[in-house]
Design an enzyme around this catalytic site. Sequence first.
Site, PDB file in Angstrom:
ATOM      1  N   ARG A  59       0.673  -1.183  -0.297  1.00 55.80           N
ATOM      2  CA  ARG A  59       0.165  -0.238   0.340  1.00 55.80           C
ATOM      3  C   ARG A  59       1.416   1.474   0.121  1.00 55.80           C
ATOM      4  NH1 ARG A  59      -2.153  -2.552   4.032  1.00 55.80           N
ATOM      5  NH2 ARG A  59      -1.442  -0.821   5.656  1.00 55.80           N
ATOM      6  N   ALA A  78      -2.455 -10.541  12.143  1.00 61.39           N
ATOM      7  CA  ALA A  78      -4.039 -11.286  12.918  1.00 61.39           C
ATOM      8  C   ALA A  78      -5.040 -12.497  12.113  1.00 61.39           C
ATOM      9  CB  ALA A  78      -4.060 -10.376  14.254  1.00 61.39           C
ATOM     10  N   ASP A 107     -12.209  -7.377  14.909  1.00 63.97           N
ATOM     11  CA  ASP A 107     -12.213  -7.111  14.184  1.00 63.97           C
ATOM     12  C   ASP A 107     -11.184  -5.172  14.373  1.00 63.97           C
ATOM     13  OD1 ASP A 107     -10.184  -7.316  12.328  1.00 63.97           O
ATOM     14  OD2 ASP A 107     -11.477  -7.917  10.345  1.00 63.97           O
ATOM     15  N   ASN A 112     -11.691   2.518   6.646  1.00 67.59           N
ATOM     16  CA  ASN A 112     -10.130   1.577   6.691  1.00 67.59           C
ATOM     17  C   ASN A 112      -9.351   2.308   6.619  1.00 67.59           C
ATOM     18  OD1 ASN A 112      -9.312  -1.041   5.932  1.00 67.59           O
ATOM     19  ND2 ASN A 112     -11.126  -1.202   6.250  1.00 67.59           N
ATOM     20  N   TRP A 113      -8.279   1.790   5.890  1.00 70.48           N
ATOM     21  CA  TRP A 113      -6.870   2.351   5.364  1.00 70.48           C
ATOM     22  C   TRP A 113      -6.590   3.250   4.431  1.00 70.48           C
ATOM     23  CZ3 TRP A 113      -4.804   1.976   0.620  1.00 70.48           C
ATOM     24  CH2 TRP A 113      -5.713   1.523   0.396  1.00 70.48           C
TER      25      TRP A 113
END
Length: 716
Positions: A155, A216, A339, A426-427
């Site tokens: 990313r 994870a 999560d 999110n990212w």
Amino acid sequence: MANIERSAPVSARRERRATPGQHLIGACRLFGTSLCLLAALSACRSLPDDRKPDLPGTTDNWTAYGGTSDETHFSTLTQINDGNVAQLGLAWAYDLPTMISAVGAPLEVAGTVYLGVGYTHLYALDARTGRKKWDYDPEVTKVAGPKLRMGWGVRGIAYDNGKIFAGTQDGRLLAVDAATGKLLWSIQTTEPGDGRTISGAPRTFNGKVIIGNGGADFTNSRGYVTTYDQKTGRQLWRFFVVPGDPAKGFENKAMEMAAKTWTGEWWKWGGGGNPWNAMTYDKETNLVFIGTGNGAPQNQAIRSPGGGDNLFLCSVVALDADTGEYVWHYQINPGETWDYNATMDISLATIDIAGERRKVLFTAPKNGFFYVIDRKTGRLLSAEPYTEQTWASKIDLQNGRPVENPDARFRLGSFDLRPAMSGGHNWHAMSFSPKTGLVYIPTLHAMRKYDVRNVDIAGWKRADPPNSANGYALPPDAELPAPPPFAGSIQAWDPVNQRARWSVPLKGLINGGTATTAGNLLFQGYADGQFTARSADTGKLLWSFDAHNGIVGQPITYMAGGRQYVTVVAGYGTTAAVQGRMSSQFGWDYRTQHRRVLTFVLGGRVMLPTGEKTEAVQPIVDPSFKIAADKASRGFAIYVQNCVHCHGPAAIAGGQAPDLRASPVSLDAEAFHAVVAGGALESLGMPKFDEFSASELEALRHYIRRRADQTATPSK
Ligand code: HEC
């Protein structure tokens, strides 16, 4: 080649230095000579080397993932502005090959655009022409082995002191000469046989480079960050996010403290907390803020059966940048079980709160609340929901803890969680404009049903398909409902008053990251393939460009040869591509989507090829294939555990890998076995699953064939 660093900087240097000088002249007029001298002195001292930005937003380059080290994704440039952006046009386009995901955030340094895409394939392109200066392929698919299975693609990358730094899926950190593309050093940052992988961008500070890891969701992983010496790659310090086996002793006092918040034999599960995205260096406090991830496994009842906060999961942890020692933490989700990563952007700002000037950080993690935190102390100053959420009534500012909805921990067996595990954000980069005082958040609106009924908590095993995924019941084997017209939005959030100033609904759940400029512009690409500029203060759409592909990555802007450019990578992959019908509705197929680096300038006239169409894939139906229901159901469970994050939920792909319903490979047992178990396409990014038995492979084939049959009528 060797001269690229030197050929452009002359103009870049001139452009850069003009800015502080102009500010000084203004300051002198205002404050008189003595103050002016002081200002001049401090300006001289703080003038960094040409390529390195110092104060946030005072550079003409874009040398760091977030623009500058403050991670605001804000540029002071104004050549392109709300008055003339309508004249923005394509300056050049650079075609990228087929790859798992083209979403990597570019950088620009002294006339060269750098980017890493796919499995960290690095490119250096001339910022004015798009001509390739070099590329470097670390050949991840040859060495990643099972780690290829967790493939998201890279990313972002980092730049400092003439070097490009990048992480790889298999856990290496690379330093490459920015001028030549030659590998300078390569360090394995993960341990043999572990599940740690890298998709995020490294960050740099004080001659160091820092990198985290993920893992994870898929493995018994224990997350950490590590810093290395930029010159040699020598390891300097490492900070684990969660405690390990107490019998082996703790690495430091912070781990000893954290261990008191865990129960059972958590270390056998790794614990998680992997810091896979946000790491922000603050030169004012010399702290590095780490955003930490979810637990491993996600269901806390398995990981830490007696409950507990499980430090430092889902937290912002402040570390001393010199030593890596723990300084403070703020835990966003104590006892995380949904999560709910807290790994989303951490942006630095100085704002007025209740009449007081405060140095703060902002973060909008998955859980739907926007947090303003004091950078020095870690104290929570405010937190309000920036999107719909069902799990908490509020965040208590006295003790900093959420007041949870008691149903959210599944006392009724299941719970409709908002935001879903994809998060409210999110990212995909949010940005902060000090000019408007607003934070621009690419927002997601989705719900996920979590179900703990029929999950064998005590006997749960990783990769135990018939049981559950990550400690929760498997989602139903049904096609998801048709996507709503708008599942995402872009909103301008006022961080002081904690409310939206404006918000615009967007098609698709996940849209691209954002960049804002002093020209009152907000740049963002969308899932539907539009690249846009909005007025940063009002949200009005001022300009848009048909990119012929969905955009997930983030734009950057910079000066080269006296002109302001905007660059973005068009490509549909990663998190955006793994939402089943939500992603596939746009038709960005893995094999036919147009992955490109697009660069814009005022008056740009380059055209993309006409007639580039993407069509929804057609499932292949083979009446001679007799589908056995029991095999297909077994195949579904194997698919959900192993294939879903690349080939898409319910076997509907969104661009991250080929749509298996439309692939002839599943019609032929031999070919299917060669691809899935034999690794025939491993070099192209299809991981090898050599542990599957013949009957498991058959089960997968029956599942894929059933999905092809069920969806044979065109369903986008
Ligand atoms: C990390 C991502 C990833 C995962 C996980 C993954 N695949 Fe793939 N798969 C790919 C990519 C990328 C390709 C395309 C390779 C190429 O270019 O030919 C592919 C290709 C394939 C193909 C060939 C399709 C064609 O028409 O050429 C099949 C069949 C396949 N995968 C099945 C599976 C199955 C079954 C699973 C789960 C057991 C799985 N894959 C898991 C990424 C993935």
